[in-house]
Design a protein around this motif. Structure first.
Motif, PDB file in Angstrom:
ATOM      1  N   TYR A  84       0.833  -1.208   0.000  1.00 35.83           N
ATOM      2  CA  TYR A  84       0.000   0.000   0.000  1.00 35.83           C
ATOM      3  C   TYR A  84       0.866   1.256   0.000  1.00 35.83           C
ATOM      4  N   LEU A 110     -13.544   0.055 -10.695  1.00 37.05           N
ATOM      5  CA  LEU A 110     -14.329  -0.570  -9.623  1.00 37.05           C
ATOM      6  C   LEU A 110     -14.918  -1.894 -10.092  1.00 37.05           C
ATOM      7  N   VAL A 149     -18.357   0.665  -0.954  1.00 39.86           N
ATOM      8  CA  VAL A 149     -17.507   1.380  -1.911  1.00 39.86           C
ATOM      9  C   VAL A 149     -18.302   1.779  -3.153  1.00 39.86           C
ATOM     10  N   MET A 183      -7.275   2.100  -5.091  1.00 39.72           N
ATOM     11  CA  MET A 183      -8.184   2.804  -5.994  1.00 39.72           C
ATOM     12  C   MET A 183      -8.025   4.314  -5.870  1.00 39.72           C
ATOM     13  N   CYS A 240     -19.128   5.567  -4.466  1.00 41.75           N
ATOM     14  CA  CYS A 240     -18.645   5.957  -5.795  1.00 41.75           C
ATOM     15  C   CYS A 240     -19.770   5.993  -6.823  1.00 41.75           C
ATOM     16  N   MET A 245     -12.622  -4.795 -10.127  1.00 37.65           N
ATOM     17  CA  MET A 245     -12.459  -5.412  -8.813  1.00 37.65           C
ATOM     18  C   MET A 245     -13.555  -6.458  -8.589  1.00 37.65           C
ATOM     19  N   THR A 262     -10.842  -7.055   2.581  1.00 38.33           N
ATOM     20  CA  THR A 262     -11.541  -6.682   1.350  1.00 38.33           C
ATOM     21  C   THR A 262     -11.640  -5.171   1.209  1.00 38.33           C
ATOM     22  N   LEU A 263     -11.941  -4.517   2.323  1.00 37.01           N
ATOM     23  CA  LEU A 263     -12.073  -3.067   2.294  1.00 37.01           C
ATOM     24  C   LEU A 263     -10.715  -2.429   1.955  1.00 37.01           C
ATOM     25  N   ARG A 311      -8.462  -3.586   0.178  1.00 32.97           N
ATOM     26  CA  ARG A 311      -8.109  -3.784  -1.221  1.00 32.97           C
ATOM     27  C   ARG A 311      -8.530  -2.624  -2.112  1.00 32.97           C
ATOM     28  N   PHE A 312      -9.482  -1.853  -1.638  1.00 32.75           N
ATOM     29  CA  PHE A 312      -9.932  -0.718  -2.439  1.00 32.75           C
ATOM     30  C   PHE A 312      -9.017   0.498  -2.270  1.00 32.75           C
ATOM     31  N   PHE A 323     -18.012  -4.155  -0.520  1.00 32.42           N
ATOM     32  CA  PHE A 323     -18.264  -3.839  -1.933  1.00 32.42           C
ATOM     33  C   PHE A 323     -19.422  -2.850  -2.060  1.00 32.42           C
TER      34      PHE A 323
END
Lengths: 317, 285
Positions: A229, B82, B145, B40, B149, B85, B33-34, B36-37, B142
């Protein structure tokens, strides 16, 4: 992105234990602390890690190929981007060649960190979990030094050469630019190298401080994720964040709190001079900030490391 | 009939065990999981800077949203990222290749040779179970996010026929992802060590599937080549369907080709399995 990327082959946790401390201390039985001892120990680390890498030669070359693949893809992506636009960000000066100096600098710094720092930060976490850190503490040499350098993953260095090539190529293109040529002096190249060093120190400090927290947490499996990250944020010109509330917040956070935006941006700006001719005032103030931050971070990481050591409970022994 | 009944019972048992196995780490899962965004954010700022620089060129409208790259404006680009993903949540198979290769190396596949259980079949069922559990937990991050967005989706929510196409494309991407990675794992019958191969395959997938950027941006000779490969159905195709870039006849043909690839890769898988067993040495315990 490539999150589950490199699961480096797990290396045995008690490596430091088996690592022979060179005869520097053995000869007269004096546990020297002079700089010469550190240099000799470091040389042993280099030799041992080279022997280890070269033991599996085919694997070594495959690892080189795979890290080079990743880097080439990165280049292709930006080549495609620059087929549609002629700069990244409005009036930032990051045109194709300037940006390639930036990109190459990113590769150089990332390669050096992944060769010298990451394997050790990871291993440090593991030493704490297994309690093998005991053996490092017993050695008559600075513990932070001993855990910071024993392992080097030489295959990651492949990208260093690619980075140097790209920077060289892009600088030559900039110097040949007829409308606004880049002129480089020795001072500038020297400053570039110096600030790369500063960037490395900043990243090293961040990673060692992160790894030290495993003394309190028991284990820090997320170290590579955290690194991933971080790289995501520092591998962009800082100008892209400088808009809107969110952008400025991110910029401020990664410039002053975890100052990783300075790592690549400052040396790349000094060499590529995006706002030619000459270096603008902003570059100089950022450079000054970097110098300050480097010293601060180094001190801070040293402090965190030693504070963490006092909490070390030596698991399983 | 009884044969089928016992088979279904067997599949159900494998499925149940796998579901429970996965629910053990749910907290870590949702947070991961969160996270991973997070990259972005950089992507959004980077694309904004690129479009903004294009808008600043002399003779342009200087309105960022009016600029298009191969039909994608800034919003489309972010929406695409997005959606990719989402598609990769279906088509990526973490641990499948290494799992198969590992059980070949260590000789664990012996158990499939003496039990009346087919290895590829049971792996597929396990994977379905794992994925279902994953969606159950990942739907929170998911949804969050995508909700945050939502303004990037200029076309709004996809129409029913588009949605149907998207579901088929996502299921297809799951099956294709499974078959392709299983093939790679089975190569271990011949090579034993496939870690580096799997890593290079992963990089290729990242690039050729459109995970990195929409494949429409690829320059001339490359786009033809990529169009002939199955990778695009792992990420690009479902996302393009969701964005309404592929409609009508193109959509139908796209799905047909995608499922042909699924069948092709599955047949290859079976063939590798049969040929591999002939070579299999049965090392280890």
């Amino acid at each position: 992105m490539a999150d589950d990327v490199r699961t480096k082959p797990q290396q045995s946790a008690n490596r430091i234990v088996n690592e022979p401390i060179p005869d520097a201390t053995a000869g007269d039985g004096i546990t020297g602390t002079g700089p010469l001892v550190y240099w000799r120990v470091f040389r042993t680390f280099v030799r041992n890690s080279l022997v280890r890498s070269m033991g599996f030669r085919a694997n070594f070359w495959l690892e080189c190929v795979s890290s080079v693949c990743w880097t080439i893809m990165n280049l292709v992506f930006f080549k495609i981007v620059f087929s549609y636009t002629d700069s990244i960000g409005r009036n930032t000066g990051w045109g194709e060649n300037e940006f390639f100096v930036f990109l190459g600098t990113t590769w150089i710094i990332t390669a050096l960190i992944q060769t010298f720092v990451m394997p050790n930060a990871q291993e440090f976490s593991e030493l704490i979990r297994t309690g093998h850190l005991d053996f490092a503490l017993l050695k008559p040499i600075d513990t932070q030094f001993l855990i910071s350098f024993p392992q080097m993953v030489w295959s990651n260095l492949a990208n260093l050469f690619l980075g140097i090539l790209l920077v060289g190529y892009a600088v030559l293109r900039l110097m040949a630019d007829e409308s606004n040529p880049l002129t480089l002096g020795f001072t500038q190249v020297g400053l570039y190298l110096f600030f790369i060093l500063c960037g490395l120190v900043i990243l090293y400090s961040v990673m060692i401080a992160m790894a030290s927290t495993s003394i309190w947490l028991g284990r820090n499996q997320t170290l590579y994720t955290f690194w991933f990250y971080l790289t995501n944020f520092y591998r962009q010109p800082m100008e892209i964040y400088q808009q809107g509330m969110w952008g400025w917040t991110l910029w401020g956070f990664f410039t002053f709190v975890i100052p990783i935006l300075l790592v690549v941006n400052v040396p790349a700006r000094i060499l590529a001079e995006p706002l030619r001719p000459g270096l603008d005032e902003r570059t100089w103030s950022l450079a000054g900030l970097t110098l300050l931050v480097t010293l601060l971070m180094l001190g801070l990481s040293r402090w965190v490391f030693q504070a963490a050591l006092t909490s070390y409970r030596s698991a399983s022994s | 009939m009884t044969v089928w009944r016992s088979r279904v019972r067997l599949w159900w048992a494998i499925f149940r065990v796998s579901v429970e196995e996965r629910l053990v780490y749910r907290g870590d899962f949702a947070f991961g999981t969160l996270m991973r965004f997070l990259p972005m954010l950089t992507q959004i700022f980077l694309w904004w800077a690129i479009f903004d620089a294009m808008a600043a060129r002399p003779g342009e409208t200087s309105d960022v949203n009016a600029i298009r790259i191969k039909g994608y404006n800034l919003h489309d680009m972010i929406a695409y990222m997005l959606l990719v993903m989402l598609a990769r949540a279906f088509s990526s198979m973490p641990g499948l290749t290494s799992g198969i290769a590992g059980s070949i190396q260590k000789g664990e596949i012996k158990k499939f040779l003496i039990q009346p259980v087919d290895m590829l079949g049971s792996l597929l069922i396990q994977r379905i179970a794992h994925k279902l559990v994953y969606y159950l937990i990942a739907i929170g991050p998911f949804a969050l996010v995508f909700f945050l967005c939502r303004s990037f989706f200029d076309a709004g929510f996809p129409a029913p026929d588009q949605l149907f196409g998207l579901v088929l494309a996502l299921v297809g991407s799951f099956l294709l992802g499974f078959a392709m990675e299983a093939c790679l794992g089975l190569v271990a019958f011949w090579l034993l060590e496939v870690t580096s191969l799997a890593f290079i395959f992963m990089l290729l997938t990242f690039f050729l599937s459109g995970h990195m950027f929409p494949l429409d941006l690829m320059p001339a000779p490359l786009d033809r080549l990529i169009g002939m490969l199955p990778f695009q159905y792992l990420a690009y195709f479902p996302s393009a369907v969701a964005l309404g870039k592929v409609t009508g006849e193109d959509l139908v043909w796209g799905l047909v080709i995608q499922y042909l690839w699924v069948i092709g890769c599955w047949v290859l898988c079976r063939w590798l399995w049969v040929r591999g067993l002939v070579r299999y040495g049965g090392y280890g315990g």
